[in-house]
Design a protein around this motif. Structure first.
Motif, PDB file in Angstrom:
ATOM      1  N   GLY A 250       0.805  -1.216   0.000  1.00 31.70           N
ATOM      2  CA  GLY A 250       0.000   0.000   0.000  1.00 31.70           C
ATOM      3  C   GLY A 250       0.838   1.265   0.000  1.00 31.70           C
ATOM      4  O   GLY A 250       0.440   2.295   0.554  1.00 31.70           O
ATOM      5  N   TRP A 251       1.989   1.197  -0.638  1.00 32.36           N
ATOM      6  CA  TRP A 251       2.936   2.325  -0.665  1.00 32.36           C
ATOM      7  C   TRP A 251       2.385   3.503  -1.457  1.00 32.36           C
ATOM      8  O   TRP A 251       1.704   3.339  -2.471  1.00 32.36           O
ATOM      9  CB  TRP A 251       4.244   1.846  -1.288  1.00 32.36           C
ATOM     10  N   LYS A 252       2.692   4.698  -0.976  1.00 33.55           N
ATOM     11  CA  LYS A 252       2.352   5.922  -1.696  1.00 33.55           C
ATOM     12  C   LYS A 252       3.591   6.811  -1.773  1.00 33.55           C
ATOM     13  O   LYS A 252       4.350   6.900  -0.805  1.00 33.55           O
ATOM     14  CB  LYS A 252       1.223   6.672  -0.988  1.00 33.55           C
ATOM     15  N   PRO A 253       3.813   7.452  -2.919  1.00 31.71           N
ATOM     16  CA  PRO A 253       5.004   8.313  -3.044  1.00 31.71           C
ATOM     17  C   PRO A 253       4.918   9.525  -2.127  1.00 31.71           C
ATOM     18  O   PRO A 253       3.826  10.009  -1.801  1.00 31.71           O
ATOM     19  CB  PRO A 253       4.978   8.726  -4.522  1.00 31.71           C
ATOM     20  N   ARG A 254       6.062  10.000  -1.712  1.00 31.40           N
ATOM     21  CA  ARG A 254       6.107  11.201  -0.871  1.00 31.40           C
ATOM     22  C   ARG A 254       5.826  12.433  -1.727  1.00 31.40           C
ATOM     23  O   ARG A 254       6.284  12.536  -2.861  1.00 31.40           O
ATOM     24  CB  ARG A 254       7.466  11.320  -0.186  1.00 31.40           C
ATOM     25  N   LYS A 255       5.104  13.357  -1.151  1.00 34.99           N
ATOM     26  CA  LYS A 255       4.721  14.555  -1.889  1.00 34.99           C
ATOM     27  C   LYS A 255       5.880  15.528  -2.042  1.00 34.99           C
ATOM     28  O   LYS A 255       5.935  16.296  -3.001  1.00 34.99           O
ATOM     29  CB  LYS A 255       3.548  15.243  -1.183  1.00 34.99           C
ATOM     30  N   GLU A 256       6.806  15.502  -1.091  1.00 33.54           N
ATOM     31  CA  GLU A 256       7.934  16.421  -1.166  1.00 33.54           C
ATOM     32  C   GLU A 256       9.176  15.785  -0.556  1.00 33.54           C
ATOM     33  O   GLU A 256       9.096  14.969   0.362  1.00 33.54           O
ATOM     34  CB  GLU A 256       7.607  17.740  -0.459  1.00 33.54           C
ATOM     35  N   ILE A 257      10.321  16.171  -1.109  1.00 32.35           N
ATOM     36  CA  ILE A 257      11.616  15.681  -0.650  1.00 32.35           C
ATOM     37  C   ILE A 257      12.486  16.896  -0.344  1.00 32.35           C
ATOM     38  O   ILE A 257      12.550  17.828  -1.156  1.00 32.35           O
ATOM     39  CB  ILE A 257      12.291  14.806  -1.726  1.00 32.35           C
ATOM     40  N   PRO A 258      13.152  16.932   0.796  1.00 30.48           N
ATOM     41  CA  PRO A 258      13.970  18.105   1.124  1.00 30.48           C
ATOM     42  C   PRO A 258      15.130  18.283   0.153  1.00 30.48           C
ATOM     43  O   PRO A 258      15.766  17.315  -0.261  1.00 30.48           O
ATOM     44  CB  PRO A 258      14.468  17.800   2.540  1.00 30.48           C
ATOM     45  N   GLN A 259      15.388  19.514  -0.212  1.00 33.31           N
ATOM     46  CA  GLN A 259      16.494  19.825  -1.111  1.00 33.31           C
ATOM     47  C   GLN A 259      17.787  20.089  -0.349  1.00 33.31           C
ATOM     48  O   GLN A 259      18.867  19.744  -0.816  1.00 33.31           O
ATOM     49  CB  GLN A 259      16.134  21.054  -1.961  1.00 33.31           C
ATOM     50  N   GLU A 260      17.654  20.687   0.832  1.00 31.60           N
ATOM     51  CA  GLU A 260      18.823  20.957   1.677  1.00 31.60           C
ATOM     52  C   GLU A 260      18.483  20.591   3.120  1.00 31.60           C
ATOM     53  O   GLU A 260      18.250  21.461   3.957  1.00 31.60           O
ATOM     54  CB  GLU A 260      19.241  22.427   1.577  1.00 31.60           C
ATOM     55  N   PRO A 261      18.459  19.290   3.434  1.00 34.72           N
ATOM     56  CA  PRO A 261      18.055  18.867   4.783  1.00 34.72           C
ATOM     57  C   PRO A 261      19.104  19.190   5.841  1.00 34.72           C
ATOM     58  O   PRO A 261      20.306  19.108   5.596  1.00 34.72           O
ATOM     59  CB  PRO A 261      17.888  17.354   4.624  1.00 34.72           C
TER      60      PRO A 261
END
Length: 265
Positions: A250-261
Motif C-alpha cells: 500500500g505504498w504511496k510516493p512522498r509529496k515532497e523531498i527536502p532539497q537541503e536537509p
C-alpha cells in the motif's frame, strides 16, 4: 569502513567475505587495525588476498589498508574533507555543521564486527559524533548501548523550502548490532542511504539493498517501502518486482523531498 577488534563470532573469514562482496559491487572499502589484518589473512582459490586483487585507491572498487587501529581517524577525516571541499565548510569552530552535513549527505558506514575493547567503543562513538552510523557484531551488544530509531519517519528542516518536513528514516540507526554477517551486509547497504540522496543515487542504494537481501535471505527486504520516496528511486533492473511489492504494501510516493536537509534549526 571496517574497524574494531578480532572478537568475531565465526572467525575472520566472514569479515573478508563481507569486504569481498562490497568490493565486487564497487563500494569503496577501507580497513584499519585488526580488521585490516583479518582481511589480509583470507585467500581465494588462487592464493591471492583481497589486497592483491583490488587496487589500494580511494575509488569505486578500491580497498585501502589504513594502517594501525588509531588510523581510523582517516575515515572520519575523509568524510570531513567532503564537507570542506563540496560545501566549502571551514574546518574550525563548526563541529556541529560538519557533522550535520555528513549525516545528511555522506553515505559512509562503519563496521566494528569484532569489537571487544573500550577503545573500540570509543571509536564507534567518535564515528557517531560525526554523523556516521556503525554496525557491531553480536558480541558487542554486551556494551549495552545501541542508538536505534523506531523506524518511523524522521523530521528535518529544509533550508531551501524553509520549513520542517517528514522524511524517510535515513540513516535508520547510529549504532546497531547484526546477528550474522549476512544481516550485516544488508544493513550496510541500508545505512548508506541519506536524506539528501538524489533519485539516481538512491536507486543504486536500493538496488544493492534488495539484491543483497535476495541473495542471502531469498526474499525482499521487509522494510523496503520506507526507503523508496518516489518511483524515480526504483532501480530500472528491478522495477517490476519492486512495484509489485509496493502495491502489496500500500505504498504511496512522498509529496515532497527536502532539497537541503539539516537538523540545525
Amino acid at each position: 569502513a571496517f574497524a574494531g577488534c578480532t572478537n568475531y563470532p565465526n572467525g575472520e573469514e566472514e569479515l573478508a567475505l563481507m569486504a569481498k562482496e562490497l568490493l565486487e559491487r564497487k563500494y569503496i572499502v577501507v580497513a584499519a587495525g585488526c580488521a585490516s589484518m583479518s582481511i589480509g589473512m583470507w585467500k581465494d582459490e588462487d592464493g591471492k588476498t583481497l589486497y592483491d586483487k583490488y587496487p589500494g585507491e580511494f575509488k569505486a572498487g578500491g580497498l585501502i589498508n589504513l594502517g594501525p587501529c588509531l588510523s581510523n581517524c582517516h575515515v572520519s577525516g575523509a568524510a570531513i574533507k567532503i564537507a570542506n571541499i563540496f560545501a566549502k565548510l571551514p574546518l574550525e569552530g563548526n563541529f556541529a555543521q560538519v557533522a550535520d552535513y555528513i549525516l545528511n549527505r555522506v553515505g559512509a558506514v562503519g563496521v566494528a564486527w569484532g569489537a571487544m575493547s573500550q577503545k573500540a567503543v570509543a571509536i564507534a562513538t567518535g564515528f557517531n559524533r560525526w554523523g556516521i552510523p556503525l554496525i557491531v557484531g553480536p558480541h558487542a551488544i554486551k556494551y549495552r548501548r545501541l542508538y536505534l530509531s523506531d523506524g518511523e519517519d524522521f523530521q528535518v528542516y529544509d533550508r531551501k523550502g524553509k520549513k520542517v518536513m517528514e522524511i524517510d528514516p535515513t540513516p535508520e540507526h547510529l549504532i546497531t548490532a547484526a546477528e550474522n554477517f549476512k544481516e550485516c551486509l544488508c544493513t550496510i547497504a541500508k545505512l548508506c542511504m541519506r536524506p539528501n540522496d538524489i533519485s539516481k543515487g538512491r536507486s543504486m542504494k536500493v538496488y544493492h539493498y534488495v539484491t543483497l537481501y535476495e541473495k542471502y535471505f531469498n526474499c525482499m527486504p521487509p522494510d523496503l517501502e520506507k526507503f523508496i520516496r518516489t518511483e524515480k528511486d526504483i532501480p530500472f533492473m528491478l522495477k517490476d518486482k519492486i512495484v509489485e511489492y509496493l502495491k502489496e504494501k500500500g505504498w504511496k510516493p512522498r509529496k515532497e523531498i527536502p532539497q537541503e536537509p539539516t537538523l540545525l534549526y
